[in-house]
Design a protein around this motif. Structure first.
Motif, PDB file in Angstrom:
ATOM      1  N   LYS A 153       2.676   2.802   6.952  1.00  0.00           N
ATOM      2  CA  LYS A 153       1.640   3.166   5.992  1.00  0.00           C
ATOM      3  C   LYS A 153       1.395   4.675   6.061  1.00  0.00           C
ATOM      4  O   LYS A 153       1.420   5.274   7.136  1.00  0.00           O
ATOM      5  N   PRO A 205       0.834  -1.202   0.000  1.00  0.00           N
ATOM      6  CA  PRO A 205       0.000   0.000   0.000  1.00  0.00           C
ATOM      7  C   PRO A 205       0.874   1.260   0.000  1.00  0.00           C
ATOM      8  O   PRO A 205       2.108   1.175   0.073  1.00  0.00           O
ATOM      9  N   SER A 206       0.236   2.425  -0.039  1.00  0.00           N
ATOM     10  CA  SER A 206       0.983   3.673   0.049  1.00  0.00           C
ATOM     11  C   SER A 206       1.726   3.715   1.380  1.00  0.00           C
ATOM     12  O   SER A 206       1.197   3.306   2.411  1.00  0.00           O
ATOM     13  N   LYS A 207       2.950   4.224   1.348  1.00  0.00           N
ATOM     14  CA  LYS A 207       3.785   4.160   2.550  1.00  0.00           C
ATOM     15  C   LYS A 207       4.838   5.256   2.520  1.00  0.00           C
ATOM     16  O   LYS A 207       5.029   5.938   1.518  1.00  0.00           O
TER      17      LYS A 207
END
Length: 301
Positions: free
Chosen positions: A264, A217-219
């Motif tokens: 995250k 995921p976005s991180k």
């Protein structure tokens, strides 16, 4: 028991970055009839892809698949093969029975997400997406290349979401019976049904993973310099550690450090102006893909 015809893998995940390729590789790794190495994104094939560094040599690549014994498939998940016109032919020359999973996502989301993924790994040095977008023609010409970028297409945000010609190339070379296309939106909203269809394509029994969580995921990095160092270590370090430790140990240590140094984090919201620009930029290619696949993708534009 499989009939060994090649030392090369025979199942490939290709597609847009940030479209669920990491998640799909994770799901497939749980199936008893698929051998999945620890490493992802080899990008061994695709001689026409512009590389800024040697990614992997033949002996190193094949060594990852030496443990492949009884499983029907061995998996190479290298998304950027999608953007290579030569990769499907090169793969079939080495692995004649190969099958391909193409994963796609709304182009505007891919371009914006890829920018932040590149920023995370150190492969993008521009602090604004809009400036990085504007530099594409310069970068194709060999100018303004981020020092730690390893593959040209990781910074080609204007091209990375134009799928139609690349998908058509795979269909023409490999044939529709060897290619299975998955849309990220379907994987996210209907994971079981989407995965079952893939297993049917692969002629495998229904073994489902324990959960269908989205990987990668976005991180953001707690210590960005450490992430950049781990993502692109100096060659001497790989040579030295390669003598001391097996590749599986090195990869597990690398993944452990990356996980501990990562949290995250939501991407900044894209500006309305940039959002409109992206939608307009990709609209004609989305319509070309609709025509090619005879599907409705109006939710993408």
């Amino acid at each position: 028991m499989r009939e060994r015809k090649t030392s090369y893998p025979n199942l490939f995940i290709v597609g847009a970055p940030k479209s669920g390729t990491t998640s799909m590789a994770k799901y497939l790794s749980t199936h008893s009839h698929i051998y999945t190495p620890l490493q992802k994104e080899f990008t061994y094939f695709g001689s026409d892809l512009v590389r800024y560094a040697t990614l992997i040599e033949k002996d190193q690549y094949l060594k990852w698949f030496e443990p492949w014994k009884e499983e029907k498939y061995a998996l190479d998940a290298s998304p950027f093969y999608l953007y290579s016109k030569t990769a499907p032919t090169e793969i079939l020359e080495k692995s004649p029975d190969a099958k391909f999973i193409i994963m796609l996502r709304k182009p505007s989301q891919v371009a914006y997400s890829m920018y932040y993924q590149a920023r995370f790994g150190g492969g993008e040095d521009q602090i604004s997406f809009e400036r990085a977008w504007e530099l594409e023609s310069d970068r194709i010409a060999g100018r303004n290349i981020p020092p730690l970028a390893r593959l040209e297409f990781t910074t080609r945000y204007q091209t990375i979401g134009k799928y139609s010609e690349y998908v058509e190339n795979y269909l023409n070379i490999c044939g529709k019976d060897r290619v299975h296309i998955i849309f990220f939106e379907d994987l996210k909203s209907q994971p079981v049904e989407t995965y079952q269809k893939l297993l049917s394509f692969l002629q495998l029994d229904s073994q489902l993973p324990e959960e269908f969580s989205i990987a990668n995921p976005s991180k953001k990095a707690l210590f960005p310099k450490l992430t950049r160092f781990i993502s692109s270590p100096p060659k001497w370090m790989g040579d030295v550690t390669g003598i001391i430790f097996p590749k599986e140990i090195r990869w597990k240590v690398r993944n452990y450090i990356m996980q501990k140094n990562t949290v995250k984090a939501d991407k900044p919201k894209i500006s309305e102006k940039s959002s409109i620009m992206l939608q307009e930029h990709f609209r004609s290619d989305i319509k070309a893909l609709e025509k090619l696949l005879s599907i409705d993708l109006s939710h993408w534009y």
